[in-house]
Scaffold this motif. Structure first.
Motif, PDB file in Angstrom:
ATOM      1  N   ILE A  77       0.859  -1.176   0.000  1.00 14.68           N
ATOM      2  CA  ILE A  77       0.000   0.000   0.000  1.00 14.68           C
ATOM      3  C   ILE A  77       0.899   1.230   0.000  1.00 14.68           C
ATOM      4  O   ILE A  77       1.836   1.319   0.793  1.00 14.68           O
ATOM      5  CB  ILE A  77      -0.912   0.016   1.240  1.00 14.68           C
ATOM      6  N   GLY A  78       0.605   2.167  -0.873  1.00 18.29           N
ATOM      7  CA  GLY A  78       1.390   3.391  -0.928  1.00 18.29           C
ATOM      8  C   GLY A  78       1.171   4.112  -2.236  1.00 18.29           C
ATOM      9  O   GLY A  78       0.281   3.754  -3.017  1.00 18.29           O
ATOM     10  N   PRO A  79       1.971   5.144  -2.506  1.00 14.65           N
ATOM     11  CA  PRO A  79       1.829   5.874  -3.768  1.00 14.65           C
ATOM     12  C   PRO A  79       2.222   4.979  -4.945  1.00 14.65           C
ATOM     13  O   PRO A  79       3.228   4.277  -4.884  1.00 14.65           O
ATOM     14  CB  PRO A  79       2.765   7.061  -3.618  1.00 14.65           C
ATOM     15  N   ARG A  80       1.406   5.011  -5.986  1.00 18.02           N
ATOM     16  CA  ARG A  80       1.672   4.174  -7.164  1.00 18.02           C
ATOM     17  C   ARG A  80       2.826   4.748  -7.978  1.00 18.02           C
ATOM     18  O   ARG A  80       2.948   5.958  -8.130  1.00 18.02           O
ATOM     19  CB  ARG A  80       0.407   4.069  -8.017  1.00 18.02           C
ATOM     20  N   LYS A  81       3.658   3.872  -8.509  1.00 15.41           N
ATOM     21  CA  LYS A  81       4.891   4.282  -9.186  1.00 15.41           C
ATOM     22  C   LYS A  81       4.668   5.131 -10.437  1.00 15.41           C
ATOM     23  O   LYS A  81       5.328   6.136 -10.628  1.00 15.41           O
ATOM     24  CB  LYS A  81       5.734   3.061  -9.547  1.00 15.41           C
ATOM     25  N   GLY A  82       3.782   4.755 -11.302  1.00 17.48           N
ATOM     26  CA  GLY A  82       3.610   5.471 -12.570  1.00 17.48           C
ATOM     27  C   GLY A  82       2.649   6.641 -12.497  1.00 17.48           C
ATOM     28  O   GLY A  82       2.360   7.272 -13.509  1.00 17.48           O
ATOM     29  N   PHE A  83       2.157   6.963 -11.323  1.00 18.05           N
ATOM     30  CA  PHE A  83       1.134   8.003 -11.176  1.00 18.05           C
ATOM     31  C   PHE A  83       1.730   9.402 -11.293  1.00 18.05           C
ATOM     32  O   PHE A  83       2.746   9.717 -10.677  1.00 18.05           O
ATOM     33  CB  PHE A  83       0.443   7.849  -9.818  1.00 18.05           C
ATOM     34  N   ARG A  84       1.087  10.249 -12.103  1.00 19.51           N
ATOM     35  CA  ARG A  84       1.454  11.661 -12.230  1.00 19.51           C
ATOM     36  C   ARG A  84       0.186  12.491 -12.146  1.00 19.51           C
ATOM     37  O   ARG A  84      -0.847  12.107 -12.679  1.00 19.51           O
ATOM     38  CB  ARG A  84       2.119  11.944 -13.576  1.00 19.51           C
ATOM     39  N   PHE A  85       0.295  13.624 -11.494  1.00 20.51           N
ATOM     40  CA  PHE A  85      -0.850  14.526 -11.359  1.00 20.51           C
ATOM     41  C   PHE A  85      -0.321  15.951 -11.274  1.00 20.51           C
ATOM     42  O   PHE A  85       0.499  16.258 -10.403  1.00 20.51           O
ATOM     43  CB  PHE A  85      -1.655  14.164 -10.105  1.00 20.51           C
ATOM     44  N   LYS A  86      -0.767  16.788 -12.179  1.00 15.10           N
ATOM     45  CA  LYS A  86      -0.328  18.189 -12.236  1.00 15.10           C
ATOM     46  C   LYS A  86       1.201  18.305 -12.242  1.00 15.10           C
ATOM     47  O   LYS A  86       1.801  19.126 -11.536  1.00 15.10           O
ATOM     48  CB  LYS A  86      -0.911  18.994 -11.072  1.00 15.10           C
ATOM     49  N   GLY A  87       1.845  17.433 -13.011  1.00 15.01           N
ATOM     50  CA  GLY A  87       3.295  17.463 -13.143  1.00 15.01           C
ATOM     51  C   GLY A  87       4.060  16.905 -11.950  1.00 15.01           C
ATOM     52  O   GLY A  87       5.278  17.013 -11.888  1.00 15.01           O
ATOM     53  N   ARG A  88       3.377  16.308 -10.999  1.00 20.73           N
ATOM     54  CA  ARG A  88       4.043  15.786  -9.794  1.00 20.73           C
ATOM     55  C   ARG A  88       4.020  14.268  -9.780  1.00 20.73           C
ATOM     56  O   ARG A  88       3.065  13.652 -10.240  1.00 20.73           O
ATOM     57  CB  ARG A  88       3.335  16.305  -8.544  1.00 20.73           C
ATOM     58  N   LYS A  89       5.083  13.687  -9.214  1.00 18.34           N
ATOM     59  CA  LYS A  89       5.156  12.240  -9.006  1.00 18.34           C
ATOM     60  C   LYS A  89       5.234  11.999  -7.502  1.00 18.34           C
ATOM     61  O   LYS A  89       6.305  12.090  -6.901  1.00 18.34           O
ATOM     62  CB  LYS A  89       6.387  11.654  -9.695  1.00 18.34           C
ATOM     63  N   PRO A  90       4.099  11.688  -6.864  1.00 20.47           N
ATOM     64  CA  PRO A  90       4.077  11.521  -5.410  1.00 20.47           C
ATOM     65  C   PRO A  90       5.001  10.430  -4.875  1.00 20.47           C
ATOM     66  O   PRO A  90       5.452  10.520  -3.741  1.00 20.47           O
ATOM     67  CB  PRO A  90       2.619  11.188  -5.113  1.00 20.47           C
ATOM     68  N   VAL A  91       5.302   9.427  -5.680  1.00 17.95           N
ATOM     69  CA  VAL A  91       6.183   8.361  -5.205  1.00 17.95           C
ATOM     70  C   VAL A  91       7.574   8.921  -4.884  1.00 17.95           C
ATOM     71  O   VAL A  91       8.295   8.376  -4.048  1.00 17.95           O
ATOM     72  CB  VAL A  91       6.247   7.194  -6.219  1.00 17.95           C
ATOM     73  N   ALA A  92       7.926  10.047  -5.499  1.00 25.22           N
ATOM     74  CA  ALA A  92       9.247  10.645  -5.289  1.00 25.22           C
ATOM     75  C   ALA A  92       9.346  11.422  -3.976  1.00 25.22           C
ATOM     76  O   ALA A  92      10.445  11.638  -3.478  1.00 25.22           O
ATOM     77  CB  ALA A  92       9.583  11.563  -6.464  1.00 25.22           C
ATOM     78  N   TYR A  93       8.199  11.850  -3.428  1.00 22.88           N
ATOM     79  CA  TYR A  93       8.284  12.662  -2.210  1.00 22.88           C
ATOM     80  C   TYR A  93       7.416  12.181  -1.050  1.00 22.88           C
ATOM     81  O   TYR A  93       7.412  12.789   0.020  1.00 22.88           O
ATOM     82  CB  TYR A  93       7.952  14.125  -2.521  1.00 22.88           C
TER      83      TYR A  93
END
Length: 156
Positions: A77-93
């Motif tokens: 469970i956590g932020p999905r790897k390929g997900f992008r939203f408004k130019g952001r990649k939540p898995v990175a932060y």
């Protein structure tokens, strides 16, 4: 007086059927039950996640996998790897939000500290007992379903 006669072939057939049912439960049942049990935890994690753009909250999901060699299943469970939203990649932060981090200038000097805003750990602790009960209930249902299926197909 009651007499019963069983031969080795009967025992082997029962053993083979039992192994087939257990294999189905291993491969499908455990993973499916874990995925269903993880749903309340995912919802709670999304609820507790902080929002600036909403990217982190929307990226939280679950992914299940099985390991035949270890006879185990797991759900991440956590932020999905390929997900992008408004130019952001939540898995990175996401880990920086969860644990906090040091602020630095482009030159590398420390500017301060951003305090942690945990969302994963509190969600896990809050939903742990509920998820365990749901898993036991779902796995029990899977066992009965696979047994019933094997019985209707004449394997038992």
């Amino acid at each position: 007086m009651f007499k019963a006669k069983l031969d080795i072939k009967s025992f082997r057939a029962i053993e083979k059927t039992t192994e087939a049912i257990l294999d189905q439960i291993e491969r499908r049942g455990m993973k499916d039950a874990l995925m269903k049990a993880a749903t309340p935890m995912v919802k709670k994690t999304r609820e507790l996640a902080t929002t600036q753009t909403g990217a982190l909250k929307k990226s939280i999901g679950k992914k299940g996998s099985t390991n035949r060699a270890k006879q185990s299943a797991e759900v991440k469970i956590g932020p999905r790897k390929g997900f992008r939203f408004k130019g952001r990649k939540p898995v990175a932060y996401a880990h920086l939000v969860e644990f906090g981090h040091v602020k630095k200038t482009p030159g590398g000097t420390v500017k301060g500290f951003v305090p942690p805003k945990p969302f994963m750990r509190p969600a896990f602790e809050a939903e742990k007992a509920n998820s365990q009960k749901l898993y036991a209930k779902e796995l029990g249902g899977m066992i009965h379903r696979h047994y019933g299926r094997a019985k209707t197909r004449g394997r038992i």
